[in-house]
Enzyme design. Sequence first.
Site, short mmCIF file in Angstrom:
data_model
loop_
_atom_site.label_atom_id
_atom_site.label_comp_id
_atom_site.label_asym_id
_atom_site.label_seq_id
_atom_site.Cartn_x
_atom_site.Cartn_y
_atom_site.Cartn_z
N ASP A 68 5.56 -25.29 -69.57
CA ASP A 68 5.47 -25.81 -68.16
C ASP A 68 4.57 -26.67 -67.93
O ASP A 68 4.08 -27.16 -68.85
CB ASP A 68 5.17 -25.02 -66.88
CG ASP A 68 4.24 -24.03 -67.62
OD1 ASP A 68 3.38 -24.15 -68.39
OD2 ASP A 68 4.26 -22.66 -66.75
N ASP A 137 -0.39 -12.42 -60.14
CA ASP A 137 0.67 -11.68 -59.59
C ASP A 137 1.56 -11.40 -60.70
O ASP A 137 2.73 -11.30 -60.12
CB ASP A 137 1.13 -12.95 -59.02
CG ASP A 137 1.49 -14.23 -58.90
OD1 ASP A 137 1.74 -14.22 -60.09
OD2 ASP A 137 1.81 -15.36 -58.20
N HIS A 139 2.47 -13.71 -62.96
CA HIS A 139 3.66 -14.87 -63.41
C HIS A 139 3.32 -14.60 -64.86
O HIS A 139 2.60 -14.52 -65.17
CB HIS A 139 3.78 -15.70 -61.99
CG HIS A 139 2.67 -16.76 -62.00
ND1 HIS A 139 1.28 -16.81 -61.86
CD2 HIS A 139 2.69 -17.27 -63.44
CE1 HIS A 139 0.80 -17.94 -61.62
NE2 HIS A 139 0.61 -18.16 -63.13
N GLU A 144 7.61 -16.67 -60.54
CA GLU A 144 6.41 -16.78 -59.61
C GLU A 144 7.29 -15.32 -59.45
O GLU A 144 8.36 -15.18 -59.12
CB GLU A 144 6.00 -17.06 -58.04
CG GLU A 144 5.43 -18.83 -58.30
CD GLU A 144 3.53 -18.66 -58.50
OE1 GLU A 144 3.28 -16.80 -58.69
OE2 GLU A 144 2.93 -19.39 -58.57
C1 GLP Z 1 -0.63 -21.21 -65.43
C2 GLP Z 1 0.19 -21.27 -65.92
C3 GLP Z 1 0.83 -19.44 -66.63
C4 GLP Z 1 -0.78 -18.92 -67.53
C5 GLP Z 1 -1.38 -19.03 -65.93
C6 GLP Z 1 -2.66 -17.86 -66.16
O1 GLP Z 1 -0.39 -20.35 -63.60
N1 GLP Z 1 1.59 -22.14 -65.89
O2 GLP Z 1 0.82 -20.09 -67.66
O3 GLP Z 1 -0.23 -17.19 -68.33
O4 GLP Z 1 -1.99 -19.70 -65.16
O5 GLP Z 1 -3.52 -18.78 -66.43
P1 GLP Z 1 -5.66 -18.15 -67.04
O6 GLP Z 1 -5.11 -17.98 -68.10
O7 GLP Z 1 -5.97 -19.13 -66.78
O8 GLP Z 1 -5.97 -17.16 -66.52
#
Ligand code: GLP
Length: 242
Positions: A68, A137, A139, A144
Amino acid sequence: MLHWIVCPTREAQAKACAAVLAAQVLQKPDSVLGLATGSTPLAIYREMIALQNEGVVNFSNVRTFNLDEYIGLSHDHPQSYRSFMETNLFVELGLRSEQTHVPDGMAEDLSAECAAYEQAIEQAGGIDLQLLGIGHDGHIAFNEPAEAFTRTVFVATLTAATISANQRFFARPEDVPRTALSMGVGSIMRANRILLSAFGRDKAEIVRDAFTGPVTPQISASILQFHPDCTIVLDEEAASAL
Ligand code: GLP
């Protein structure tokens, strides 16, 4: 089919993930890797760089597709996911920009960019191994909670919770983008293999709900229960609610 690896420490958890990525690339040096951002992959990327520097594996022939990118941030913006990848992985591994792909959040025609990104993955032969983190959540990428699973790359609207979680990387709350280009759940499910990484006590409940509860687009990671080859690598804290 879910395969579980629970590691005693956070460090061992990152090393185990890097080992899965290294094994993939030892078998197929020009593998197509799907890559992620966030705090979860950081230690994994450090371990991958160390493995390459030690001569264990050479990642320099891989092709990569990131999950993304924020809409409205240019690739040279310090908080863009392209910048994150350049700084934390690509430069260190010696990957040239032709080998690496991140959606263009500044594209004038966003739906054309979505279609082009999906097509580029297909033209590369599909993703051999997709690395994923998981949001609080549930995702994956920016899928989402929703009424239906997304099929292809799409324009995602971030929830208030995700915006506030991602705020830590930005100077002011109002600087956090509200939308992003994101692989869809279908784009992710088409990868041959999946490696989902999670660590820390704060991920324990969502790991339990996503992988031992019902499959629902309200928790997009839950669909991975239906993937033929998905490895979930946890530290003991993230596994503590299982
Ligand atoms: C963002 C990214 C996800 C990632 C998530 C969790 O929303 N788009 O790809 O998995 O954050 O992030 P973290 O690893 O910092 O908990």
